[in-house]
Structures are given as C-alpha cells and as structure tokens.
Design a protein around this motif. Sequence first.
Motif, PDB file in Angstrom:
ATOM      1  N   GLN A 169       0.866  -1.190   0.000  1.00  0.00           N
ATOM      2  CA  GLN A 169       0.000   0.000   0.000  1.00  0.00           C
ATOM      3  C   GLN A 169       0.894   1.228   0.000  1.00  0.00           C
ATOM      4  OE1 GLN A 169      -2.239   0.819   3.643  1.00  0.00           O
ATOM      5  NE2 GLN A 169      -4.067   1.138   2.422  1.00  0.00           N
ATOM      6  N   SER A 170       0.643   2.139  -0.925  1.00  0.00           N
ATOM      7  CA  SER A 170       1.511   3.313  -1.056  1.00  0.00           C
ATOM      8  C   SER A 170       1.151   4.413  -0.063  1.00  0.00           C
ATOM      9  CB  SER A 170       1.443   3.861  -2.485  1.00  0.00           C
ATOM     10  OG  SER A 170       0.100   4.185  -2.834  1.00  0.00           O
ATOM     11  N   ILE A 171      -0.149   4.586   0.246  1.00  0.00           N
ATOM     12  CA  ILE A 171      -0.574   5.613   1.190  1.00  0.00           C
ATOM     13  C   ILE A 171      -1.618   5.031   2.123  1.00  0.00           C
ATOM     14  CG2 ILE A 171      -0.114   7.554  -0.360  1.00  0.00           C
ATOM     15  CD1 ILE A 171      -3.094   7.647  -0.992  1.00  0.00           C
ATOM     16  N   THR A 172      -1.784   5.647   3.311  1.00  0.00           N
ATOM     17  CA  THR A 172      -2.782   5.210   4.275  1.00  0.00           C
ATOM     18  C   THR A 172      -4.179   5.322   3.684  1.00  0.00           C
ATOM     19  OG1 THR A 172      -1.363   5.996   6.062  1.00  0.00           O
ATOM     20  CG2 THR A 172      -3.655   5.526   6.621  1.00  0.00           C
ATOM     21  N   PHE A 173      -4.984   4.265   3.867  1.00  0.00           N
ATOM     22  CA  PHE A 173      -6.347   4.172   3.341  1.00  0.00           C
ATOM     23  C   PHE A 173      -6.374   4.153   1.819  1.00  0.00           C
ATOM     24  CE2 PHE A 173      -7.554   6.531   7.417  1.00  0.00           C
ATOM     25  CZ  PHE A 173      -7.701   5.335   8.114  1.00  0.00           C
ATOM     26  N   GLY A 174      -5.212   3.974   1.190  1.00  0.00           N
ATOM     27  CA  GLY A 174      -5.169   3.945  -0.271  1.00  0.00           C
ATOM     28  C   GLY A 174      -5.467   2.566  -0.805  1.00  0.00           C
ATOM     29  N   ASP A 175      -5.310   2.419  -2.121  1.00  0.00           N
ATOM     30  CA  ASP A 175      -5.571   1.155  -2.792  1.00  0.00           C
ATOM     31  C   ASP A 175      -4.554   0.102  -2.346  1.00  0.00           C
ATOM     32  OD1 ASP A 175      -6.653  -0.715  -4.422  1.00  0.00           O
ATOM     33  OD2 ASP A 175      -6.228   0.319  -6.306  1.00  0.00           O
ATOM     34  N   LEU A 176      -4.961  -1.167  -2.418  1.00  0.00           N
ATOM     35  CA  LEU A 176      -4.061  -2.269  -2.107  1.00  0.00           C
ATOM     36  C   LEU A 176      -3.522  -2.847  -3.406  1.00  0.00           C
ATOM     37  CD1 LEU A 176      -6.186  -4.119   0.610  1.00  0.00           C
ATOM     38  CD2 LEU A 176      -4.484  -2.331   0.942  1.00  0.00           C
ATOM     39  N   ASN A 177      -2.220  -2.980  -3.497  1.00  0.00           N
ATOM     40  CA  ASN A 177      -1.593  -3.598  -4.663  1.00  0.00           C
ATOM     41  C   ASN A 177      -1.283  -5.050  -4.337  1.00  0.00           C
ATOM     42  OD1 ASN A 177      -1.501  -1.114  -6.169  1.00  0.00           O
ATOM     43  ND2 ASN A 177       0.196  -0.484  -4.851  1.00  0.00           N
ATOM     44  N   ILE A 178      -1.845  -5.959  -5.117  1.00  0.00           N
ATOM     45  CA  ILE A 178      -1.723  -7.391  -4.850  1.00  0.00           C
ATOM     46  C   ILE A 178      -0.885  -8.020  -5.957  1.00  0.00           C
ATOM     47  CG2 ILE A 178      -2.995  -9.527  -4.439  1.00  0.00           C
ATOM     48  CD1 ILE A 178      -5.459  -7.709  -3.857  1.00  0.00           C
ATOM     49  N   LYS A 179       0.191  -8.676  -5.557  1.00  0.00           N
ATOM     50  CA  LYS A 179       1.097  -9.283  -6.515  1.00  0.00           C
ATOM     51  C   LYS A 179       1.269 -10.758  -6.222  1.00  0.00           C
ATOM     52  CE  LYS A 179       5.693  -8.774  -8.607  1.00  0.00           C
ATOM     53  NZ  LYS A 179       6.966  -8.032  -8.578  1.00  0.00           N
ATOM     54  N   GLY A 180       1.174 -11.586  -7.256  1.00  0.00           N
ATOM     55  CA  GLY A 180       1.330 -13.013  -7.084  1.00  0.00           C
ATOM     56  C   GLY A 180       2.786 -13.399  -6.868  1.00  0.00           C
ATOM     57  N   ILE A 181       2.997 -14.484  -6.131  1.00  0.00           N
ATOM     58  CA  ILE A 181       4.339 -15.014  -5.885  1.00  0.00           C
ATOM     59  C   ILE A 181       4.477 -16.316  -6.658  1.00  0.00           C
ATOM     60  CG2 ILE A 181       5.945 -15.867  -4.145  1.00  0.00           C
ATOM     61  CD1 ILE A 181       4.562 -14.139  -2.100  1.00  0.00           C
ATOM     62  N   ASN A 182       5.474 -16.370  -7.543  1.00  0.00           N
ATOM     63  CA  ASN A 182       5.645 -17.591  -8.332  1.00  0.00           C
ATOM     64  C   ASN A 182       6.429 -18.631  -7.525  1.00  0.00           C
ATOM     65  OD1 ASN A 182       8.370 -16.865  -8.476  1.00  0.00           O
ATOM     66  ND2 ASN A 182       8.113 -15.821 -10.453  1.00  0.00           N
ATOM     67  N   LYS A 183       6.724 -19.741  -8.153  1.00  0.00           N
ATOM     68  CA  LYS A 183       7.361 -20.842  -7.450  1.00  0.00           C
ATOM     69  C   LYS A 183       8.750 -20.500  -6.940  1.00  0.00           C
ATOM     70  CE  LYS A 183       4.856 -24.442  -9.976  1.00  0.00           C
ATOM     71  NZ  LYS A 183       4.963 -25.643 -10.858  1.00  0.00           N
ATOM     72  N   ASN A 184       9.366 -19.512  -7.548  1.00  0.00           N
ATOM     73  CA  ASN A 184      10.700 -19.109  -7.123  1.00  0.00           C
ATOM     74  C   ASN A 184      10.672 -18.133  -5.953  1.00  0.00           C
ATOM     75  OD1 ASN A 184      11.930 -20.646  -9.145  1.00  0.00           O
ATOM     76  ND2 ASN A 184      11.654 -19.000 -10.656  1.00  0.00           N
ATOM     77  N   GLY A 185       9.385 -17.763  -5.520  1.00  0.00           N
ATOM     78  CA  GLY A 185       9.223 -16.869  -4.374  1.00  0.00           C
ATOM     79  C   GLY A 185       9.355 -15.403  -4.690  1.00  0.00           C
ATOM     80  N   HIS A 186       9.264 -15.040  -6.009  1.00  0.00           N
ATOM     81  CA  HIS A 186       9.382 -13.633  -6.415  1.00  0.00           C
ATOM     82  C   HIS A 186       8.015 -13.092  -6.790  1.00  0.00           C
ATOM     83  CE1 HIS A 186      13.710 -13.976  -6.285  1.00  0.00           C
ATOM     84  NE2 HIS A 186      13.655 -15.026  -7.097  1.00  0.00           N
TER      85      HIS A 186
END
Length: 244
Positions: free
Chosen positions: A227-244
């Motif tokens: 989250q970039s700012i308080t009460f802001g949007d949530l950025n959701i990123k998947g984690i692949n098998k390599n953990g990145h």
Amino acid sequence: MNKDLTLELPNFEGPLDLLLHLIQSQEINIYDIPIAQITSQYLDYLKQMQQLNLQIAGEYFVMSSTLLRIKSQYLLPQNDFVENVVEEDPRDELVQQLVQYSVFKKISEYFKQRNDSLPVTVSKEASVSKDKKLQKLPLGQISSDELAHTFAFVMRKLKITHPDSAMLEVKERSITEMCSYLKNKVSAGKEVSFFSCINELSNISDVIGLFLAVLELSKNKDIVVTQSITFGDLNIKGINKNGH
C-alpha cells in the motif's frame, strides 16, 4: 411485518447489534429502514430490560436519542419554496454504521469458526532470544490493522447499495471461489489493484469474500500486499514458485 415484535432478550454486543437483529429478523432492507417502526421496537426492548431490572449500558440510551432525533426530522415540514434542492436522508449515517458493523461482524464470525475448527496446539518457549530486537516490516508491506482500516474505507467510498437481501452471509464456497479468482488475476507474478477487483463485483457478500481471500492467500504466502498511502488502494502481486 409485525409491529409488536416479540424479543427473547438475547445478549447483544451493543445498540448496533440490537438494531441489526431487529432489521434482519424482519427481513427489512437495510438501506430503507422504516425508522418509526424500528424506533418503537427498540424502545420496547429497553423497557423490557428495565422491567427485568437488567443493567443497560449508556450507549443504548445514546442510540435511542439518535433514533428519536431521526424520527423527529421526518416530522418537520418540507421546504417547498426552494426548488432543485436535494435533501440528505437523515438515516444515511445510521445505515452506514449498520452496514460497516454487519460486515465486520461476519468477518469476526468467520475467523471464530476457523479458530474453533483448528486442532488444539501446545505452546513452546520462544526459539528466538528475548534480547533480539524485532525487525520492521519490509518497506511497502502493511499490517492486518491497516488492511482492516482500508477495507472499511472501501465500504464507505463505494457505498454498494441494493443488496439481494438484508441478511449478509459469508459461505466457505464463495471464499474458495474468490481465492481462485484472485489467483487467476495475479498468476505468473502479475499485479492487480484491490479497488479494480471490487469494481467487477455486484454485492457486499462478494466484497467480503474477496477481502477474506486476500487474507487467506497472504497468510499462505501466495501473494504480497502493499500500500503506497494510508487508506489507499491495495496492490496485490502473485508469488511464483521461485518466491518472487
């Protein structure tokens, strides 16, 4: 609907819990509360508690004065001299509180059920020395409290109206479906916005399911939430098998 509603005097957690019970038990649309009827039933409940010599917390009387104030506003004459003036519904603030309370009550019930279903565990002494200082979260990651505050902000901002029913129900199947939905969105390390996902949903139950899916996948380390700012949007990123 029966105006003289009979209550069995269950233990309510507060005035909002009592109001929500009155609304749901009569299948009333939470966005169109008959304020005169609900106020009368609420005051009848307080009288029953007093007759049984039960202690009543002060917050119940505060809510009764709020209901009476809203009811009195409907009795005031309308302003017919000014045209094209949109007057606010005096129930709006109360409706917003009830919707937010019902959402978090369902989330609380869900986690309680999950906790009750977990096997009994035995605690052990900490593996890490007490003298070792706690490390701060990596830059950009957020805590569970910040997630909860952001979710409340989303509910207020979007004001999802006209639900299929006044009864809110969170089912295990819908959460599983939301986990699959979210995994597809962030497959192969893709990143997606929580707000953009909500725009594709049609009711409050789906929004709750999506939020619980975020918590579930985050716990299982399938996604990273920032989250970039308080009460802001949530950025959701998947984690692949390599953990990145």
